[in-house]
Scaffold this active site. Structure first.
Site, mmCIF file in Angstrom:
data_model
loop_
_atom_site.group_PDB
_atom_site.id
_atom_site.type_symbol
_atom_site.label_atom_id
_atom_site.label_comp_id
_atom_site.label_asym_id
_atom_site.label_seq_id
_atom_site.Cartn_x
_atom_site.Cartn_y
_atom_site.Cartn_z
ATOM 1 N N CYS A 231 3.869 -12.684 -4.763
ATOM 2 C CA CYS A 231 3.798 -13.881 -3.734
ATOM 3 C C CYS A 231 5.260 -13.985 -3.000
ATOM 4 O O CYS A 231 6.038 -13.462 -3.371
ATOM 5 C CB CYS A 231 3.593 -15.168 -4.657
ATOM 6 S SG CYS A 231 2.216 -15.005 -5.802
ATOM 7 N N ARG B 291 3.723 -10.908 1.691
ATOM 8 C CA ARG B 291 3.764 -10.625 0.217
ATOM 9 C C ARG B 291 2.393 -11.225 -0.427
ATOM 10 O O ARG B 291 2.340 -11.033 -1.499
ATOM 11 C CB ARG B 291 4.940 -11.373 -0.140
ATOM 12 C CG ARG B 291 6.286 -10.894 0.125
ATOM 13 C CD ARG B 291 7.396 -11.875 -0.237
ATOM 14 N NE ARG B 291 7.748 -11.535 -1.974
ATOM 15 C CZ ARG B 291 8.514 -10.815 -2.319
ATOM 16 N NH1 ARG B 291 9.220 -9.978 -1.544
ATOM 17 N NH2 ARG B 291 8.570 -10.724 -3.565
ATOM 18 N N TRP C 80 -0.614 -14.109 -3.606
ATOM 19 C CA TRP C 80 -1.458 -12.943 -3.991
ATOM 20 C C TRP C 80 -1.727 -13.182 -5.341
ATOM 21 O O TRP C 80 -0.998 -13.158 -6.233
ATOM 22 C CB TRP C 80 -0.686 -11.801 -3.805
ATOM 23 C CG TRP C 80 -1.300 -10.329 -4.096
ATOM 24 C CD1 TRP C 80 -2.284 -9.763 -3.001
ATOM 25 C CD2 TRP C 80 -1.507 -9.680 -5.309
ATOM 26 N NE1 TRP C 80 -2.846 -8.718 -3.599
ATOM 27 C CE2 TRP C 80 -2.440 -8.484 -4.851
ATOM 28 C CE3 TRP C 80 -0.947 -9.670 -6.337
ATOM 29 C CZ2 TRP C 80 -2.699 -7.480 -5.790
ATOM 30 C CZ3 TRP C 80 -0.978 -8.655 -7.242
ATOM 31 C CH2 TRP C 80 -1.973 -7.604 -6.971
ATOM 32 N N ASN D 31 7.005 -16.643 -8.510
ATOM 33 C CA ASN D 31 6.396 -15.191 -8.039
ATOM 34 C C ASN D 31 6.742 -14.545 -9.240
ATOM 35 O O ASN D 31 7.818 -14.550 -9.850
ATOM 36 C CB ASN D 31 7.254 -14.686 -6.755
ATOM 37 C CG ASN D 31 7.096 -13.354 -6.662
ATOM 38 O OD1 ASN D 31 5.803 -12.723 -6.941
ATOM 39 N ND2 ASN D 31 8.057 -12.361 -6.351
ATOM 40 N N GLY D 32 5.777 -13.716 -10.010
ATOM 41 C CA GLY D 32 5.858 -12.784 -11.084
ATOM 42 C C GLY D 32 4.688 -13.078 -12.034
ATOM 43 O O GLY D 32 3.688 -13.738 -11.648
ATOM 44 N N GLU E 173 -2.266 10.961 1.615
ATOM 45 C CA GLU E 173 -1.689 9.672 2.219
ATOM 46 C C GLU E 173 -2.544 9.322 3.413
ATOM 47 O O GLU E 173 -2.587 7.966 3.498
ATOM 48 C CB GLU E 173 -0.094 10.184 2.838
ATOM 49 C CG GLU E 173 0.388 9.180 3.571
ATOM 50 C CD GLU E 173 0.675 7.838 2.990
ATOM 51 O OE1 GLU E 173 0.361 7.563 2.027
ATOM 52 O OE2 GLU E 173 0.857 6.769 3.975
ATOM 53 N N LYS F 114 -4.404 5.555 3.775
ATOM 54 C CA LYS F 114 -4.283 4.619 4.770
ATOM 55 C C LYS F 114 -5.593 4.146 5.361
ATOM 56 O O LYS F 114 -5.888 2.991 5.541
ATOM 57 C CB LYS F 114 -3.796 5.612 6.110
ATOM 58 C CG LYS F 114 -2.477 5.750 6.063
ATOM 59 C CD LYS F 114 -1.244 4.778 6.197
ATOM 60 C CE LYS F 114 -1.027 4.165 4.789
ATOM 61 N NZ LYS F 114 0.277 4.496 3.997
ATOM 62 N N GLU G 85 -7.306 1.804 2.561
ATOM 63 C CA GLU G 85 -6.263 0.410 2.639
ATOM 64 C C GLU G 85 -6.744 -0.657 3.784
ATOM 65 O O GLU G 85 -7.025 -1.694 3.802
ATOM 66 C CB GLU G 85 -5.053 0.710 2.749
ATOM 67 C CG GLU G 85 -3.982 1.097 1.430
ATOM 68 C CD GLU G 85 -2.627 0.975 1.573
ATOM 69 O OE1 GLU G 85 -2.125 0.324 1.290
ATOM 70 O OE2 GLU G 85 -2.339 2.132 2.530
ATOM 71 N N HIS H 12 -15.322 22.969 -5.954
ATOM 72 C CA HIS H 12 -15.388 22.633 -7.381
ATOM 73 C C HIS H 12 -15.944 21.618 -7.600
ATOM 74 O O HIS H 12 -15.976 21.016 -8.823
ATOM 75 C CB HIS H 12 -14.210 22.992 -8.036
ATOM 76 C CG HIS H 12 -13.463 24.343 -7.914
ATOM 77 N ND1 HIS H 12 -13.934 25.404 -8.662
ATOM 78 C CD2 HIS H 12 -12.364 24.831 -6.935
ATOM 79 C CE1 HIS H 12 -13.187 26.564 -8.287
ATOM 80 N NE2 HIS H 12 -12.443 26.253 -7.313
ATOM 81 N N LYS I 180 2.165 -6.606 0.477
ATOM 82 C CA LYS I 180 2.970 -5.492 1.032
ATOM 83 C C LYS I 180 3.858 -4.996 -0.224
ATOM 84 O O LYS I 180 4.221 -3.800 -0.642
ATOM 85 C CB LYS I 180 4.140 -5.944 1.946
ATOM 86 C CG LYS I 180 5.084 -4.971 2.419
ATOM 87 C CD LYS I 180 4.258 -3.963 3.282
ATOM 88 C CE LYS I 180 5.362 -2.850 3.839
ATOM 89 N NZ LYS I 180 4.895 -1.753 4.269
HETATM 90 C C1 AGP Z 1 1.096 1.826 1.418
HETATM 91 O O1 AGP Z 1 0.461 1.812 2.257
HETATM 92 C C2 AGP Z 1 0.707 0.860 0.361
HETATM 93 N N1 AGP Z 1 0.928 -0.384 0.839
HETATM 94 C C3 AGP Z 1 1.481 0.966 -1.106
HETATM 95 O O2 AGP Z 1 0.965 2.062 -1.665
HETATM 96 C C4 AGP Z 1 3.080 1.098 -1.148
HETATM 97 O O3 AGP Z 1 3.347 2.415 -0.651
HETATM 98 C C5 AGP Z 1 3.351 1.064 -2.633
HETATM 99 O O4 AGP Z 1 2.932 -0.045 -3.105
HETATM 100 C C6 AGP Z 1 4.770 1.362 -2.982
HETATM 101 O O5 AGP Z 1 5.635 0.414 -2.312
HETATM 102 P P1 AGP Z 1 7.253 0.633 -2.041
HETATM 103 O O6 AGP Z 1 7.275 1.889 -1.278
HETATM 104 O O7 AGP Z 1 7.694 -0.745 -1.221
HETATM 105 O O8 AGP Z 1 7.776 0.823 -3.486
#
Ligand code: AGP
Length: 590
Positions: A2, A27, A74, A100-101, A467, A471, A474, A490, A585
């Site tokens: 958060c 966040r 979050w 937060n935590g 990757e 994207k 997400e 396979h 994020k």
């Molecule tokens: C990437 O698009 C994601 N939001 C997520 O996988 C991110 O890369 C991951 O949480 C790692 O974050 P960081 O690079 O800040 O450690």
């Protein structure tokens, strides 16, 4: 995870807290709230929804008082409900807390407290104001209460508390989650991230684990858990506040993708001695182990390839949350390369702490200069890509790849050659944006009803398939698999039917012919084939053209149109690319 903020000053606090929360919303954005103190009372408004929705409904900025706390959530413990939104209060309504935590022992604390206290949320956080309530009723000051509370808590936290009977003061504590103090004349901030107050001040002090902060409008004091006062001095935050604004773009995600030529340029601006020094460290280590999560892990997978090509040996890439299961193999001759945009990802920090306990050396590749990871590392290379606010990592991935290339060339004692070759990277990327912009919009709209995508590639390009699929998952909420092209037959081939989109990353490199054979296999089952290549082939139903570059650099130019495709897919499906559901994020919980 958060975002939290505390503010104390001379003017109305709520508008300042609201504007700070806007910069923390990356966040968490499932609920929001603010509490202030006015006329000896806590005033509180909170609800579910994005900050803007909560503001429209409740006018958070109209809360009275010159001191307050705010939160964007979050959810971890307890669903997304108004009661679970922060700030949380004690029974009397005199104490308010944002956190937060994760408080790991909250169940024990709650069952101990519940005979005397009335809990109204399902959160772990709510134990904090109730614990404080007991100490403050016993006559403790807010800071004494906070110190006593921290001795009860297990887990990770950064929290800020206010108390209506000590109305000029905010008190905060940190254990495992980021917390930073911002200092300006007559105004003090305590927040998860400096971006929240950067518009108002660039003078800041990092709070370390085990520290307690007491702020009034004129002064900030730091204590350890034995109540001993600590001497700390401020430093300057290097980022500019307007880098964290949309600057006229529709979204942060698009802005950040389009910034990539500049990102590449800035990532190349490294201290050559430091790069060489790190390359020597890599060559000398008995073993090099990469750790990362999500996108940063995909970058590390490419790093592994680059290191192996330039003579650094074969290195395992461990998903940070899986690190504990491999920790026996880590020792003082191990070099851990931690990769992270934020430098605050809990899984990574936890793995690095464990590696440090085994006396491993820690090198990291990080964007946030003020991050916990940067401060825990023996040596750091910074991405230099400025704030990345969009929840999906885009420009930071490009910067991570550039840095891995530089380290690879340095390992091969060819750093200058690498720098010369990569000087062209900004123009490859800019050309790529120009070339594919419109075509990708059309493609995203054409495929907007499709629910399954397969990204296939071989060799280094395989990591780009992973990757690119991440994207799309997400931000477009679509099932997407990134897999080695040779694996399709396979099993997953059974899922290909008429019109299933198969995106083949097949530049004209050492993987080209074999990948094309796998593309033919998919096409024969009815796949709609999108080829990402510098060479057009008849088998492609749609060609995404990438520039012809040296083999090793194809991942760098292949990812760019696929990030744009994911972005346009989100738009075509009516989704907000900056705030994908269920995500945030910076994943600061394990
Ligand atoms: C990437 O698009 C994601 N939001 C997520 O996988 C991110 O890369 C991951 O949480 C790692 O974050 P960081 O690079 O800040 O450690």
């Amino acid at each position: 995870m958060c975002g939290i903020i505390g503010f104390v000053g001379e003017e109305q606090a709520a508008p300042i807290i609201l504007s700070s929360l806007e910069n923390l919303e990356y966040r968490g954005y499932d609920s929001a709230g603010i509490a202030t103190i006015s006329d000896g009372k806590i005033c509180l408004k909170k609800d579910v929804g994005h900050l803007e929705e909560v503001q429209q409904k409740h006018h958070l900025d109209e809360l009275p008082g010159v001191l307050g706390i705010g939160h964007v959530r979050w959810a971890t413990h307890g669903g997304v409900t108004a009661n679970n939104a922060h700030p949380h209060l004690d029974c009397s309504g005199n104490i308010a807390v944002v956190h937060n935590g994760i408080i790991e022992n909250y169940r024990e604390l709650r069952s101990r407290l519940k005979s005397k206290h009335n809990f109204i949320s399902q959160t772990d956080t709510e134990v904090i104001p109730h614990l404080l309530e007991d100490y403050l009723n016993d006559g403790a000051s807010l800071e004494e209460g906070v110190i006593r509370v921290t001795k009860q808590l297990q887990g990770s936290y950064a929290f800020v508390a206010i108390y209506s009977r000590e109305p000029g003061k905010i008190v905060a504590a940190r254990q495992g989650n980021s917390l930073i103090v911002g200092l300006a004349d007559g105004r003090k901030f305590i927040a998860s991230d400096s971006l929240s107050f950067l518009k108002m001040t660039d003078q800041a002090i990092f709070v370390e684990d085990g520290e307690i902060v007491v702020a009034t409008k004129d002064k900030v004091r730091f204590f350890n858990q034995d109540s001993l006062e600590l001497e700390k001095s401020p430093g300057k935050i290097d980022w500019k506040w307007d880098e964290a604004t949309k600057q006229g773009y529709d979204s942060f995600t698009l802005k950040e993708i389009l910034e990539e030529p500049e990102t590449a340029r800035r990532a190349l601006m490294q201290d050559k001695n430091l790069v060489m020094d790190m390359a020597l460290g890599i060559l000398r280590a008995r073993q090099v182990v990469f750790i990362g999560c999500g996108t940063s892990r995909y970058a590390a997978l490419l790093g592994r390839y680059v290191f192996s090509k330039f003579g650094g040996g074969f290195s395992p890439v461990i998903i940070a949350s899986e690190y504990p299961y491999f920790s026996e193999s880590i020792d003082s001759n191990t070099l851990v390369m931690a990769v992270s945009q934020s430098g605050e990802t809990a899984d990574i920090l936890e793995a690095v702490r464990a590696a440090k306990r085994k006396s491993a050396t820690i090198f990291s590749i990080v964007n946030r200069v003020d991050s916990s990871l940067a401060r825990m590392s023996n040596k750091v290379l910074y991405l230099n890509c400025g704030p990345e606010i969009g929840v999906v990592a885009t420009k930071s991935f490009v910067a991570q790849l550039i840095i891995f290339y530089l380290l690879g060339f340095a390992i091969g004692n060819k750093l200058d050659e690498g720098l010369d070759k990569l000087a062209a990277a900004p123009s490859w990327i800019a050309g790529n944006h120009r070339e594919n912009g419109k075509g990708l919009i059309k493609l995203a709209w054409k495929l907007r009803k499709r629910k399954d995508f397969y990204y296939i590639a071989r060799g280094t390009n395989f990591h780009i398939a992973g990757e690119a699929a991440l994207k799309l998952k997400e931000i477009a909420y679509v099932h997407a698999d990134g897999m080695p092209a040779g694996e399709l037959k396979h099993g997953s081939l059974a899922l290909i039917e008429k019109g299933t989109p198969v995106i083949a990353i097949c530049p004209e490199d050492y993987t080209f012919h074999e990948t094309l054979s796998n593309v033919e296999e998919a096409k024969a089952r009815g796949a709609f084939v999108i080829g990402v290549s510098d060479r057009r082939e008849d088998v492609f139903d749609k060609w995404i053209k990438i520039p012809k570059v040296e083999e090793i650099f194809y991942p760098l130019v292949s990812i760019v149109p696929l990030q744009l495709f994911a972005y346009h897919s989100a738009i075509a499906r009516g989704l907000d690319p900056d705030k994908p559901r269920n995500l945030a994020k910076s994943v600061t919980v394990k």
